[in-house]
Design a protein around this motif. Structure first.
Motif, PDB file in Angstrom:
ATOM      1  N   ILE A 310      31.261  37.646  56.191  1.00 18.92           N
ATOM      2  CA  ILE A 310      30.351  37.391  55.068  1.00 18.92           C
ATOM      3  C   ILE A 310      30.569  38.423  53.968  1.00 18.92           C
ATOM      4  N   LYS A 311      30.770  39.666  54.363  1.00 17.82           N
ATOM      5  CA  LYS A 311      31.061  40.725  53.395  1.00 17.82           C
ATOM      6  C   LYS A 311      32.325  40.404  52.606  1.00 17.82           C
ATOM      7  N   GLU A 312      33.374  39.976  53.286  1.00 15.98           N
ATOM      8  CA  GLU A 312      34.630  39.673  52.602  1.00 15.98           C
ATOM      9  C   GLU A 312      34.490  38.465  51.688  1.00 15.98           C
ATOM     10  N   GLU A 313      33.664  37.504  52.078  1.00 13.41           N
ATOM     11  CA  GLU A 313      33.412  36.356  51.210  1.00 13.41           C
ATOM     12  C   GLU A 313      32.668  36.788  49.945  1.00 13.41           C
ATOM     13  N   ALA A 314      31.732  37.724  50.099  1.00 12.75           N
ATOM     14  CA  ALA A 314      31.021  38.247  48.932  1.00 12.75           C
ATOM     15  C   ALA A 314      31.989  38.986  48.006  1.00 12.75           C
ATOM     16  N   ARG A 315      32.854  39.793  48.597  1.00 17.36           N
ATOM     17  CA  ARG A 315      33.844  40.525  47.807  1.00 17.36           C
ATOM     18  C   ARG A 315      34.809  39.572  47.101  1.00 17.36           C
ATOM     19  N   ALA A 316      35.192  38.511  47.807  1.00 15.85           N
ATOM     20  CA  ALA A 316      36.094  37.526  47.204  1.00 15.85           C
ATOM     21  C   ALA A 316      35.438  36.827  46.017  1.00 15.85           C
ATOM     22  N   SER A 317      34.133  36.553  46.137  1.00 14.98           N
ATOM     23  CA  SER A 317      33.434  35.893  45.028  1.00 14.98           C
ATOM     24  C   SER A 317      33.397  36.803  43.807  1.00 14.98           C
ATOM     25  N   TRP A 318      33.243  38.104  44.029  1.00 12.43           N
ATOM     26  CA  TRP A 318      33.261  39.038  42.899  1.00 12.43           C
ATOM     27  C   TRP A 318      34.659  39.161  42.303  1.00 12.43           C
ATOM     28  N   ALA A 319      35.668  39.214  43.168  1.00  7.73           N
ATOM     29  CA  ALA A 319      37.037  39.313  42.658  1.00  7.73           C
ATOM     30  C   ALA A 319      37.375  38.123  41.769  1.00  7.73           C
ATOM     31  N   LYS A 320      36.948  36.942  42.181  1.00  8.16           N
ATOM     32  CA  LYS A 320      37.213  35.733  41.399  1.00  8.16           C
ATOM     33  C   LYS A 320      36.591  35.833  40.012  1.00  8.16           C
ATOM     34  N   GLU A 321      35.339  36.272  39.943  1.00 10.31           N
ATOM     35  CA  GLU A 321      34.653  36.325  38.653  1.00 10.31           C
ATOM     36  C   GLU A 321      35.202  37.444  37.777  1.00 10.31           C
ATOM     37  N   LEU A 322      35.486  38.593  38.372  1.00 13.55           N
ATOM     38  CA  LEU A 322      35.962  39.725  37.584  1.00 13.55           C
ATOM     39  C   LEU A 322      37.349  39.477  37.004  1.00 13.55           C
ATOM     40  N   HIS A 323      38.126  38.627  37.673  1.00 12.40           N
ATOM     41  CA  HIS A 323      39.475  38.324  37.162  1.00 12.40           C
ATOM     42  C   HIS A 323      39.449  37.328  36.008  1.00 12.40           C
ATOM     43  N   LYS A 324      38.275  36.984  35.529  1.00 15.22           N
ATOM     44  CA  LYS A 324      38.218  36.187  34.305  1.00 15.22           C
ATOM     45  C   LYS A 324      38.752  37.001  33.125  1.00 15.22           C
ATOM     46  N   ILE A 325      38.717  38.324  33.276  1.00 11.90           N
ATOM     47  CA  ILE A 325      39.351  39.194  32.278  1.00 11.90           C
ATOM     48  C   ILE A 325      40.158  40.251  33.027  1.00 11.90           C
ATOM     49  N   ASP A 326      41.452  40.307  32.769  1.00 14.34           N
ATOM     50  CA  ASP A 326      42.299  41.361  33.319  1.00 14.34           C
ATOM     51  C   ASP A 326      42.565  42.380  32.209  1.00 14.34           C
ATOM     52  N   VAL A 327      42.252  43.650  32.475  1.00 11.49           N
ATOM     53  CA  VAL A 327      42.390  44.663  31.427  1.00 11.49           C
ATOM     54  C   VAL A 327      43.209  45.849  31.892  1.00 11.49           C
ATOM     55  N   ASN A 328      43.827  46.497  30.921  1.00 10.09           N
ATOM     56  CA  ASN A 328      44.394  47.827  31.083  1.00 10.09           C
ATOM     57  C   ASN A 328      43.720  48.725  30.062  1.00 10.09           C
ATOM     58  N   MET A 329      43.277  49.895  30.526  1.00  9.31           N
ATOM     59  CA  MET A 329      42.548  50.814  29.658  1.00  9.31           C
ATOM     60  C   MET A 329      43.317  52.127  29.550  1.00  9.31           C
ATOM     61  N   VAL A 330      42.856  52.992  28.669  1.00  8.91           N
ATOM     62  CA  VAL A 330      43.488  54.292  28.476  1.00  8.91           C
ATOM     63  C   VAL A 330      43.312  55.169  29.706  1.00  8.91           C
ATOM     64  N   SER A 331      42.161  55.049  30.388  1.00  5.13           N
ATOM     65  CA  SER A 331      41.888  55.891  31.551  1.00  5.13           C
ATOM     66  C   SER A 331      41.269  55.071  32.668  1.00  5.13           C
ATOM     67  N   GLU A 332      41.309  55.631  33.871  1.00  5.18           N
ATOM     68  CA  GLU A 332      40.685  54.991  35.022  1.00  5.18           C
ATOM     69  C   GLU A 332      39.172  54.934  34.850  1.00  5.18           C
ATOM     70  N   ASP A 333      38.589  55.966  34.249  1.00  2.00           N
ATOM     71  CA  ASP A 333      37.141  55.973  34.016  1.00  2.00           C
ATOM     72  C   ASP A 333      36.726  54.807  33.126  1.00  2.00           C
ATOM     73  N   GLU A 334      37.506  54.545  32.076  1.00  2.00           N
ATOM     74  CA  GLU A 334      37.168  53.443  31.185  1.00  2.00           C
ATOM     75  C   GLU A 334      37.334  52.091  31.874  1.00  2.00           C
ATOM     76  N   LYS A 335      38.311  52.000  32.752  1.00  2.00           N
ATOM     77  CA  LYS A 335      38.482  50.768  33.516  1.00  2.00           C
ATOM     78  C   LYS A 335      37.298  50.558  34.454  1.00  2.00           C
ATOM     79  N   THR A 336      36.791  51.645  35.021  1.00  2.00           N
ATOM     80  CA  THR A 336      35.588  51.573  35.846  1.00  2.00           C
ATOM     81  C   THR A 336      34.399  51.129  35.011  1.00  2.00           C
TER      82      THR A 336
END
Length: 765
Positions: A310-336
């Motif tokens: 169930i945990k992995e299914e929840a994580r998969a649902s978030w991964a799907k939604e977050l990949h609606k935008i793929d970004v590269n930022m100047v720093s890891e903090d900004e990506k966070t």
């Protein structure tokens, strides 16, 4: 044959793996961002737009108020403050980032040793079932939360489906174990008689019941079905309600092993023999309709007890939604910052219906959503500005369903009004304006209207003509809300005028010329609270005169709400050019904006503020309150657009950090986060209902928006760095863009937007 079959299976598996979005993005989601100070976010487990928000409670409010209101209820809008050192338990419903509190339903807490049915205090947790904890032993991720409860050395783990909260408690010590179900506990329900609860023990693993509250929402009922992975050996509840034991019920000892419990103050317990290292799991489904509905939700979404699955299914649902935008930022903090902002913007609004489509309506009757997902948690004064436009862009199907939910609300409303601030089949009438209107208008004007647009327009018009609501009668008759008749009059006049402009745009598109003429005239009412003699919006009285006692720096009693005259005098998003001309022209207006961002406010202004930057204030620009969110982009309408570019990047740095205190104000159901996302991408919707997004200064190196229509829109910032905040030129699909905005159509048609960045402004643009 076996080799062929094996080859086919391998290909199928590899294909499925290729299609599944990578979960690598989840490492950039930090739900603890905003859990300190005024961010009011929660760190627990939920799925995108989920009904369940399973999260720890650290507050002491419900137990230490002695029945009296305490201002700290505001502090604990999400039930959790990072500075606290104890956890009371884990509840299943929470607001994210709000400025008002409610919910906190069905608190569960595991304990061992002597049974204690009072929560204890933060100072002395050992006097109750509360436990100390350390952030060193706390994990907060998208769809998952884990913490060690120090008092009994219990590991608590939480995950969720849409409608089911899933608990896993590891008892590291053998002995008597207790699972406490506290139905008294809640956020904002500080009066003893504000809650009525019922619990029914169906068998030795299944519990059902409901909780009715009278808090911020006047009447709210949530049903549940709770299943243990292991049979309990006995159960009972605390004797708190005298009336429960009166009359014929005295024939039973109801305090122990009696299968029905009812009352205002129920704290039930379930006892187990725990082995060292044993895991006891709980599945807890909720429903707005019935215990039967909760059971259906449970069976449909969490039929088994495999917590990790169930945990992995929840994580998969978030991964799907977050990949609606793929970004590269100047720093890891900004990506966070970016992906946590996306996470927070995809929490609200929340699903409000069972798996069969049934939900409780505003009329308290049971309805069925036949062609849409019904949503709740509409903090519209906040979210119409950027949160809903963001969803309209990257989650258009969900946003259209949210509009359908608003129209259902209108149909069920006795007042025949669209929602203002609504949740759980209740209208709270919080804040001002009728801001379901710009959400509906934005969807229609941008071509995302799989609903009856004429009926939607009718609902908007009916709401806007509701003379008895919050000064609208005065507004219609006089062209403004008079301060001596209705408070916060300037803010209301300005926000009504903008909403009216939205109605006019829809009416024009649908060919309703009479409605267009009525509301385009009303949209000009902002002029009626402008005092040219002082250069600010100013409250007027019913005799037509301006109020004499007036301080443009103050908020209380000055005609404004969550802002002052400096902020609200800039709130004419539908006529920026006209507003600028009214304020003296482009040069003088740019100087006004400069003063807003750089002025030094007197010390008394911060009497209740510990840290002005953390609380969302830069100069007199208040990023922590939504009326200012469009302000920096108004430089685009002057001869100094580079000022918008540098100040946007400054706000991104100062108001957003990857730390618990990293939000400069309430996240407000995703609005603060949506501002961050849009501004990081380099464009922002200052006027929802319009097709235009004003260009700023992107913080991304590059970003790819994967749109629902199958197309992709790419943003690239060449020469991107923290120093290169100015835009030299912009190209759209290889051609120089000689304007300061991009349209919605240009984005959803797919293509590429390229910013050329520099450390020096291009003052020729």
């Amino acid at each position: 044959m076996k080799k062929i079959l094996f080859s086919v299976l391998c290909c199928s598996t590899l294909s499925a793996m290729a299609q599944a979005p990578s979960k690598e993005v989840l490492k950039y989601v930090k739900p603890l961002i905003g859990t300190a100070r005024m961010g009011h976010t929660y760190p627990g487990a939920t799925v995108p737009f989920g009904s369940v928000q399973l999260s720890p409670e650290t507050d002491t409010i419900p137990y230490e108020m002695n029945g009296r209101y305490n201002g700290d209820v505001y502090k604990y809008c999400a039930g959790y403050q990072y500075e606290d050192q104890t956890i009371v338990g884990f509840s299943h419903t929470h607001f994210s980032g709000t400025g008002h509190s409610d919910l906190g339903d069905f608190l569960i807490m595991p304990t061992q040793g002597k049974l204690q049915l009072n929560p204890g205090t933060a100072a002395n947790p050992e006097t109750g079932y509360r436990s100390k904890f350390s952030h060193a032993n706390e994990v907060s991720e998208a769809g998952y939360y884990k913490v060690k409860l120090d008092e009994n050395d219990i590991i608590a783990e939480l995950t969720a489906t849409n409608r089911v909260g899933v608990h896993q408690y590891t008892f590291n010590n053998a002995g008597d174990a207790h699972i406490i179900l506290d139905l008294m506990s809640g956020i904002y329900n500080y009066k003893e008689k504000n809650t009525w609860t019922f619990v029914r023990v169906e068998n030795d693993t299944l519990i059902t019941g409901f909780r009715q509250t009278n808090g911020w929402a006047r009447t709210r009922t949530v049903y549940f079905a709770m299943v243990f992975s292991k049979p309990f050996k006995q159960y009972g509840h605390e004797k708190q309600d005298r009336q429960v034991y009166q009359g014929f019920w005295r024939k039973f000892d109801q305090s122990k092993n009696f299968p029905e419990m009812a009352g205002h103050n129920i704290r039930a317990y379930f006892d187990f023999d725990a082995k060292a290292g044993e895991k006891i799991k709980i599945k807890f489904a909720i429903s707005p309709v019935s215990t039967e509905g909760a059971m259906k939700n449970l069976v449909a979404e969490a039929p088994g007890f495999d917590f990790d699955q169930i945990k992995e299914e929840a994580r998969a649902s978030w991964a799907k939604e977050l990949h609606k935008i793929d970004v590269n930022m100047v720093s890891e903090d900004e990506k966070t910052n970016f992906y946590t902002a996306m996470y927070h913007s995809f929490i609200n609004p929340t699903t409000y219906m069972d798996v069969d489509g049934q939900y409780r309506g505003l009329d308290m009757n049971i309805h069925t959503a036949k062609d849409f997902t019904n949503y709740t948690t509409f903090s519209l004064w906040d979210t119409y500005r950027a949160q809903h436009p963001f969803l309209n862009l990257v989650q258009p199907t969900r946003n259209a369903d949210m509009v359908k939910s608003m129209l259902a609300h209108f149909d069920q409303s006795a007042q025949k009004m669209l929602p203002v601030w609504s949740h759980y089949a209740n209208e709270n009438w919080c804040m001002i304006g009728y801001h379901a209107v710009p959400v509906i208008a934005d969807a229609i004007m941008k071509g995302n209207a799989p609903f009856n647009a004429e009926k939607a327009l009718e609902a908007c018009v009916t709401t806007a003509r509701h003379r008895t609501y919050d000064g609208i009668g005065y507004y219609m008759d006089m062209g403004y809300v008079p301060e001596d008749k209705n408070g916060s009059s300037v803010s209301k006049t300005l926000e009504y005028a903008y909403d009216d402009w939205c109605i006019a745009q829809v009416a024009k598109k649908l060919g309703k010329n009479d409605i267009y003429e009525e509301f385009i005239k009303r949209s000009q009412n902002y002029k009626n609270v402008w005092d040219a003699s002082i250069g600010f919006m100013r409250p007027r009285l019913s005799d037509g005169t301006f109020r004499q006692k007036f301080d443009p720096l103050k908020t209380d009693g000055q005609g404004f709400i969550e802002g002052n005259a400096w902020n609200y005098s800039l709130y004419v998003p539908h006529y920026p050019a006209e507003m600028i001309e009214m304020m003296g022209g482009k040069k003088q207006f740019a100087q006004h904006l400069d003063s807003l961002f750089t002025m030094h406010l007197p010390d008394e202004f911060f009497a209740e503020t510990e840290d002005i930057t953390r609380d969302g204030i830069i100069g007199n620009y208040v990023h922590g309150n939504e009326p200012s969110h469009h302000t920096v982009y108004l430089y685009n309408f002057t001869t100094e657009p580079w000022q918008a570019q540098s100040r946007v990047r400054m706000i991104l740095k100062k108001m957003y950090r990857p730390t618990p205190d990293g939000l400069g104000g309430n996240d407000d159901c995703g609005q603060m986060s949506a501002w961050y996302i849009f501004s990081s991408l380099g464009f922002y919707p200052i006027c929802p209902g319009s097709q235009e997004y004003q260009l700023g200064s992107p913080a991304v190196k590059d970003a790819k928006l994967k749109l629902e229509n199958g197309k992709e829109f790419v943003v690239e910032a060449k020469n991107q760095s923290d120093a290169n905040v100015y835009v030299q030129k912009v190209e759209l699909n290889g051609k120089v863009l000689n304007r300061r905005y991009i349209t919605h159509e240009e984005i959803v048609n797919g293509g590429k937007l390229v910013f050329y960045m520099s450390a020096k402004p291009n003052k020729r643009v």
